[in-house]
Design an enzyme around this catalytic site. Structure first.
Site, PDB file in Angstrom:
ATOM      1  N   HIS A  59      73.543 -75.979 -11.546  1.00  0.00           N
ATOM      2  CA  HIS A  59      72.634 -77.060 -11.168  1.00  0.00           C
ATOM      3  C   HIS A  59      72.397 -77.045  -9.654  1.00  0.00           C
ATOM      4  O   HIS A  59      73.341 -77.111  -8.866  1.00  0.00           O
ATOM      5  CB  HIS A  59      73.205 -78.420 -11.587  1.00  0.00           C
ATOM      6  CG  HIS A  59      72.267 -79.562 -11.324  1.00  0.00           C
ATOM      7  ND1 HIS A  59      71.117 -79.757 -12.055  1.00  0.00           N
ATOM      8  CD2 HIS A  59      72.289 -80.545 -10.392  1.00  0.00           C
ATOM      9  CE1 HIS A  59      70.485 -80.818 -11.599  1.00  0.00           C
ATOM     10  NE2 HIS A  59      71.174 -81.309 -10.579  1.00  0.00           N
ATOM     11  N   SER A  60      71.128 -76.915  -9.243  1.00  0.00           N
ATOM     12  CA  SER A  60      70.723 -76.930  -7.844  1.00  0.00           C
ATOM     13  C   SER A  60      71.438 -75.796  -7.086  1.00  0.00           C
ATOM     14  O   SER A  60      71.286 -74.636  -7.443  1.00  0.00           O
ATOM     15  CB  SER A  60      70.984 -78.320  -7.242  1.00  0.00           C
ATOM     16  OG  SER A  60      70.278 -78.505  -6.043  1.00  0.00           O
ATOM     17  N   LEU A  61      72.225 -76.100  -6.057  1.00  0.00           N
ATOM     18  CA  LEU A  61      73.021 -75.058  -5.394  1.00  0.00           C
ATOM     19  C   LEU A  61      73.746 -74.200  -6.420  1.00  0.00           C
ATOM     20  O   LEU A  61      73.816 -72.974  -6.301  1.00  0.00           O
ATOM     21  CB  LEU A  61      74.036 -75.703  -4.442  1.00  0.00           C
ATOM     22  CG  LEU A  61      75.239 -74.841  -4.001  1.00  0.00           C
ATOM     23  CD1 LEU A  61      74.785 -73.703  -3.094  1.00  0.00           C
ATOM     24  CD2 LEU A  61      76.296 -75.700  -3.318  1.00  0.00           C
ATOM     25  N   SER A  75      69.138 -74.653 -13.292  1.00  0.00           N
ATOM     26  CA  SER A  75      68.714 -76.051 -13.339  1.00  0.00           C
ATOM     27  C   SER A  75      68.386 -76.573 -11.944  1.00  0.00           C
ATOM     28  O   SER A  75      69.188 -76.440 -11.009  1.00  0.00           O
ATOM     29  CB  SER A  75      69.845 -76.886 -13.961  1.00  0.00           C
ATOM     30  OG  SER A  75      69.618 -78.271 -13.841  1.00  0.00           O
TER      31      SER A  75
END
Length: 248
Positions: free
Chosen positions: A95-97, A123
């Protein structure tokens, strides 16, 4: 599935251990995030999928450890923690990073072991090849707080507490430094498919940004857009779990 993961491993957390699982999912958190962000998802995926979550240094029970502020360091250390503990089939969710860290860990598995992940779930993070200058990690504390609030996912009252700010902001700053100074190696591609998840109203990641993940796999991508913003997962755990099960 073999249960030889040590729950006391500093890098790995398991929230819903099950002996009936037929596959394993490893989750990688967002900037400032911890393994606990995936607790509800892990329970939603049990018992069919055994979910592990990566705990980066510097947060929660690892708060006394030195922060890592580059994607390569996070990926190298995550890979070292996982490489002898995963049996196929397994997949990664970032997720993200965490999407970029998961991508780099997947590359290391493909390059250095016989088995890579069967799928990467990316994501809320634009593809590595979509480069924009990022300066959030250079802001003062108030500027960092403003960005955290813009993305949502953190209660304002937490960030107004001086003691909590002192704990949270160095972690967030190091993570932003990692993602904002990251450059994907030219032509970096996986040999597994990539499933792209994004929130319809994400302020920093558009569906168009996400389509560029196609350049990073030889097996194609599929995209699912969920209602919500950068942290759409908070409101859509059952739907995300269903999408993961369907793709694995």
């Amino acid at each position: 599935m073999s249960q030889h993961i040590h729950d006391d491993d500093s890098w790995i957390r398991r929230f819903a251990a099950t002996a009936q699982s037929t596959a394993r999912l490893v989750c990688f958190p967002h900037a400032g995030g911890s393994a606990g962000y995936f607790r509800l998802l892990a329970h939603a995926l049990a018992p069919g999928i055994d979910t592990l979550a990566i705990q980066y240094p510097g947060r929660q029970d690892r708060h006394r450890e030195q922060l890592l502020d580059s994607v390569s360091e996070l990926a190298d250390a995550s890979f070292a923690a996982l490489r002898h503990r995963l049996e196929p089939p397994f997949a990664f969710f970032g997720h993200s990073l965490g999407a970029v860290v998961a991508f780099e860990v997947a590359r290391r598995f493909e390059q250095q072991t016989p088995h890579g992940p069967v799928r990467l779930f990316a994501s809320s993070r634009r593809a590595p090849s979509v480069v924009r200058e990022g300066t959030v990690h250079l802001r003062d504390d108030d500027g960092l707080v403003a960005e955290i609030l813009r993305l949502g996912g953190t209660d304002r009252s937490v960030l107004e507490d001086p003691d909590m700010r002192q704990l949270i902001l160095p972690v967030v700053r190091a993570d932003y430094r990692a993602i904002e100074t990251y450059t994907a190696p030219a032509g970096a591609r996986l040999t597994c498919p990539v499933s792209v998840f994004v929130g319809a109203s994400d302020p920093v990641t558009s569906a168009v940004d996400m389509t560029a993940w196609e350049a990073h796999t030889t097996k194609g991508t599929d995209t699912q857009v969920f209602d919500g913003g950068h942290f759409y997962l908070d409101q859509h755990v059952p739907e995300v779990a269903s999408a993961i099960v369907g793709a694995m």
